[in-house]
Design an enzyme around this catalytic site. Structure first.
Site, PDB file in Angstrom:
ATOM      1  CE  LYS A  12     -22.575   7.340 -19.811  1.00 22.70           C
ATOM      2  NZ  LYS A  12     -23.602   8.233 -19.827  1.00 22.70           N
TER       3      LYS A  12
ATOM      4  CB  SER B 164      -6.079 -14.165   6.740  1.00 25.81           C
ATOM      5  OG  SER B 164      -4.755 -14.667   6.723  1.00 25.81           O
TER       6      SER B 164
ATOM      7  CB  ILE C 261      -7.592   6.156   8.765  1.00 25.83           C
ATOM      8  CG1 ILE C 261      -7.355   7.558   9.125  1.00 25.83           C
ATOM      9  CG2 ILE C 261      -9.257   5.755   8.917  1.00 25.83           C
ATOM     10  CD1 ILE C 261      -8.214   8.568   8.256  1.00 25.83           C
TER      11      ILE C 261
ATOM     12  CG  LEU D 142       6.739 -13.953   3.929  1.00 26.78           C
ATOM     13  CD1 LEU D 142       6.974 -15.200   4.567  1.00 26.78           C
ATOM     14  CD2 LEU D 142       7.944 -13.382   3.305  1.00 26.78           C
ATOM     15  N   GLY D 143       2.744 -11.862   1.831  1.00 24.07           N
ATOM     16  CA  GLY D 143       1.715 -12.297   0.800  1.00 24.07           C
ATOM     17  C   GLY D 143       0.738 -13.411   1.250  1.00 24.07           C
TER      18      GLY D 143
ATOM     19  N   GLY E 293       1.941 -15.935   4.257  1.00 27.76           N
ATOM     20  CA  GLY E 293       1.907 -15.796   5.542  1.00 27.76           C
ATOM     21  C   GLY E 293       2.885 -14.678   6.003  1.00 27.76           C
TER      22      GLY E 293
ATOM     23  CG  ASP F  87      -3.384  -0.177   6.287  1.00 25.32           C
ATOM     24  OD1 ASP F  87      -2.222  -0.135   6.224  1.00 25.32           O
ATOM     25  OD2 ASP F  87      -4.183   0.400   5.553  1.00 25.32           O
TER      26      ASP F  87
END
Length: 310
Positions: free
Chosen positions: A29, A284, A44, A225-226, A229, A256
């Site tokens: 757990k 960023s 949203i 490009l993650g 940039g 988003d």
């Protein structure tokens, strides 16, 4: 209500729960901290990002069951203009959990419940009656919704002179582009699929994007490009903005936030060089916060200014 300049659509929203724990051990757990709740889903989050920059949008989304009602309440607290489309089945819930021992983040996304044909028609009719300057369709589609759903929207937007912006993936993205959109934001892996090759390097992204633009698929393509940039491409312009080096706590909502920053900048009449800077700055800045918080406006503005001085 006046006709809004920006409308966002979230077909498959989610009630996002985020928590933290110490140590992931199989078959034991896991004790978690009290969860925090956020209204989630592509459109949203785009509306939330626009609001944080001082802009306004009409946020349209489906809402079902207790989770849908809680999602609506969360958006009302953020004073975002909303239009909920009631659906029979409950809105999905997603979970994000952070292991404090390793700083590893685990994201569990669940499929959206089915939407009836009548509910799908209501979504399309609701959006098509509005004539905003910018219509943003962002996020996944429920499993039983046809991959041509955004394509139908793109066709109607073009007829009305609405600038349609799409941020999705797979066949839904492919079909939307075939109808022709104003702006699309694929990542580099999605871009490779769209041009029919296995892999693209960052320095090949602009040529690949311009191939799609040449086919009439989009007027503007922004390739994420993650950590490197992003690059904005039109027929005449290529603008690369490197991502600033910031402490990363969560990548939830970064894409988003990027779209929200760009759409806000477009609505303000900013030149494309500033549009992509706002996108990278907001994306960023979102990674600097834990859980599903998106970004703080002061962080985004500071990064925007820094990117302009680099």
């Amino acid at each position: 209500m006046k006709n809004p300049d920006i409308v966002t659509l979230t077909v498959n929203p989610s009630l996002d729960k985020s928590t933290s724990f110490k140590g992931l051990v199989p078959e034991q757990k896991i004790r978690c901290e009290n969860p925090e709740y956020d209204a989630g889903g592509g459109g949203i989050n785009v509306s939330k990002a626009i609001a944080r920059l001082g802009g306004e949008s009409l946020c349209i989304f489906t809402s079902g069951g207790d989770a849908g009602r809680q999602l609506q309440s969360l958006l009302e607290k953020e004073k975002i203009m909303t239009q909920a489309i009631a659906v029979k089945n409950a809105t999905r819930e997603n979970l994000m959990a952070l292991d404090l021992n390793t700083n590893a983040q685990y994201r569990f996304g669940f499929p959206g419940a089915s939407l009836s044909a009548a509910e799908q028609d209501t979504i399309l009719d609701t959006v098509n009656t509005l004539k905003p300057k910018f219509l943003v369709a962002s996020g996944s589609l429920n499993e039983d919704v046809g991959s041509d759903f955004y394509q139908k929207m793109a066709v109607e937007a073009k007829k009305s002179g609405v600038k349609f912006i799409v941020d999705t993936s797979g066949e839904a993205l492919q079909k939307a582009l075939e109808a022709g959109v104003y702006l699309a934001k694929p990542n580099i892996g999605e871009l490779a699929k769209l041009v029919g090759i296995e892999k693209l390097h960052a320095d090949e992204a602009d040529d690949a994007a311009r191939t799609l633009i040449g086919k009439g698929f989009a007027q503007v393509i922004v390739v994420s490009l993650g950590p490197q940039g992003a690059v904005l491409v039109t027929r005449e312009v290529t603008e690369f903005i490197p991502a600033p080096n910031v402490p990363k706590k969560s990548t939830v909502g970064a894409g988003d936030s990027m779209v929200g920053g760009m759409v806000w900048a477009l609505s303000q009449g900013k030149p494309l060089g500033e549009v992509i800077r706002w996108g990278v700055a907001c994306g960023s800045a979102a990674t600097m916060n834990e859980g599903t918080q998106l970004f703080h406006a002061e962080d985004a503005r500071r990064l925007f200014d820094w990117l302009g001085r680099r």
